[in-house]
Scaffold this motif. Structure first.
Motif, PDB file in Angstrom:
ATOM      1  N   ALA A  91       0.835  -1.210   0.000  1.00 43.23           N
ATOM      2  CA  ALA A  91       0.000   0.000   0.000  1.00 43.23           C
ATOM      3  C   ALA A  91       0.868   1.259   0.000  1.00 43.23           C
ATOM      4  O   ALA A  91       0.547   2.237  -0.673  1.00 43.23           O
ATOM      5  N   ALA A  92       1.986   1.239   0.720  1.00 40.75           N
ATOM      6  CA  ALA A  92       2.890   2.386   0.745  1.00 40.75           C
ATOM      7  C   ALA A  92       3.488   2.620  -0.644  1.00 40.75           C
ATOM      8  O   ALA A  92       3.611   3.772  -1.084  1.00 40.75           O
ATOM      9  N   PHE A  93       3.849   1.549  -1.338  1.00 46.03           N
ATOM     10  CA  PHE A  93       4.348   1.690  -2.702  1.00 46.03           C
ATOM     11  C   PHE A  93       3.273   2.301  -3.589  1.00 46.03           C
ATOM     12  O   PHE A  93       3.530   3.244  -4.335  1.00 46.03           O
ATOM     13  N   ARG A  94       2.061   1.782  -3.499  1.00 46.94           N
ATOM     14  CA  ARG A  94       0.968   2.269  -4.340  1.00 46.94           C
ATOM     15  C   ARG A  94       0.639   3.738  -4.049  1.00 46.94           C
ATOM     16  O   ARG A  94       0.327   4.509  -4.949  1.00 46.94           O
ATOM     17  N   GLU A  95       0.696   4.129  -2.776  1.00 49.02           N
ATOM     18  CA  GLU A  95       0.441   5.527  -2.406  1.00 49.02           C
ATOM     19  C   GLU A  95       1.496   6.445  -3.016  1.00 49.02           C
ATOM     20  O   GLU A  95       1.166   7.520  -3.537  1.00 49.02           O
ATOM     21  N   THR A  96       2.749   6.038  -2.966  1.00 46.72           N
ATOM     22  CA  THR A  96       3.824   6.832  -3.563  1.00 46.72           C
ATOM     23  C   THR A  96       3.639   6.920  -5.065  1.00 46.72           C
ATOM     24  O   THR A  96       3.789   7.995  -5.664  1.00 46.72           O
ATOM     25  N   LEU A  97       3.293   5.806  -5.673  1.00 45.11           N
ATOM     26  CA  LEU A  97       3.068   5.769  -7.113  1.00 45.11           C
ATOM     27  C   LEU A  97       1.922   6.705  -7.505  1.00 45.11           C
ATOM     28  O   LEU A  97       2.036   7.461  -8.467  1.00 45.11           O
ATOM     29  N   ALA A  98       0.836   6.692  -6.746  1.00 43.68           N
ATOM     30  CA  ALA A  98      -0.313   7.554  -7.048  1.00 43.68           C
ATOM     31  C   ALA A  98       0.031   9.034  -6.849  1.00 43.68           C
ATOM     32  O   ALA A  98      -0.392   9.893  -7.625  1.00 43.68           O
ATOM     33  N   ALA A  99       0.798   9.342  -5.823  1.00 41.48           N
ATOM     34  CA  ALA A  99       1.118  10.734  -5.504  1.00 41.48           C
ATOM     35  C   ALA A  99       2.210  11.320  -6.388  1.00 41.48           C
ATOM     36  O   ALA A  99       2.140  12.484  -6.784  1.00 41.48           O
ATOM     37  N   GLU A 100       3.224  10.511  -6.718  1.00 45.99           N
ATOM     38  CA  GLU A 100       4.397  11.042  -7.405  1.00 45.99           C
ATOM     39  C   GLU A 100       4.642  10.437  -8.779  1.00 45.99           C
ATOM     40  O   GLU A 100       5.428  10.981  -9.555  1.00 45.99           O
ATOM     41  N   GLY A 101       4.047   9.297  -9.059  1.00 49.43           N
ATOM     42  CA  GLY A 101       4.287   8.615 -10.328  1.00 49.43           C
ATOM     43  C   GLY A 101       5.610   7.869 -10.311  1.00 49.43           C
ATOM     44  O   GLY A 101       6.351   7.891  -9.333  1.00 49.43           O
ATOM     45  N   MET A 102       5.913   7.232 -11.442  1.00 49.30           N
ATOM     46  CA  MET A 102       7.142   6.444 -11.540  1.00 49.30           C
ATOM     47  C   MET A 102       8.392   7.312 -11.482  1.00 49.30           C
ATOM     48  O   MET A 102       9.463   6.834 -11.145  1.00 49.30           O
TER      49      MET A 102
END
Length: 88
Positions: free
Chosen positions: A63-74
């Protein structure tokens, strides 16, 4: 007799993730004799981004990875985005 090192337990949530032409390897793991899951993201250049905190579950790490991905992108995992140069 020397003690053996603990085994590394890798989560089934570990995987390659591709978006926007960028592929990273998401690694979620823990030591067999300790609680807490580590989260590490490795980009195509081999640069590793590791979260400082351990997560109670592998789902929480994912979930932490997904949150970072949603907020900042790749872009958050590209070399220029995560490496802070130190003044010489």
């Amino acid at each position: 007799m020397a003690e053996r090192d603990p085994n590394l337990i890798t989560s089934s949530l570990s995987r390659e993730e591709s978006r926007d032409g960028v592929t990273v390897r998401v690694e979620i793991y823990r030591l067999e004799d300790r609680p807490g899951w580590a989260l590490e993201v490795v980009n195509g250049e081999g640069t590793s981004t590791v979260w400082d905190e351990l997560f109670e579950t592998d789902d929480a790490a994912d979930a932490a990875f997904r949150e970072t991905l949603a907020a900042e992108g790749m872009v958050a995992f590209l070399d220029g985005a995560t490496v802070i140069p130190f003044r010489r």
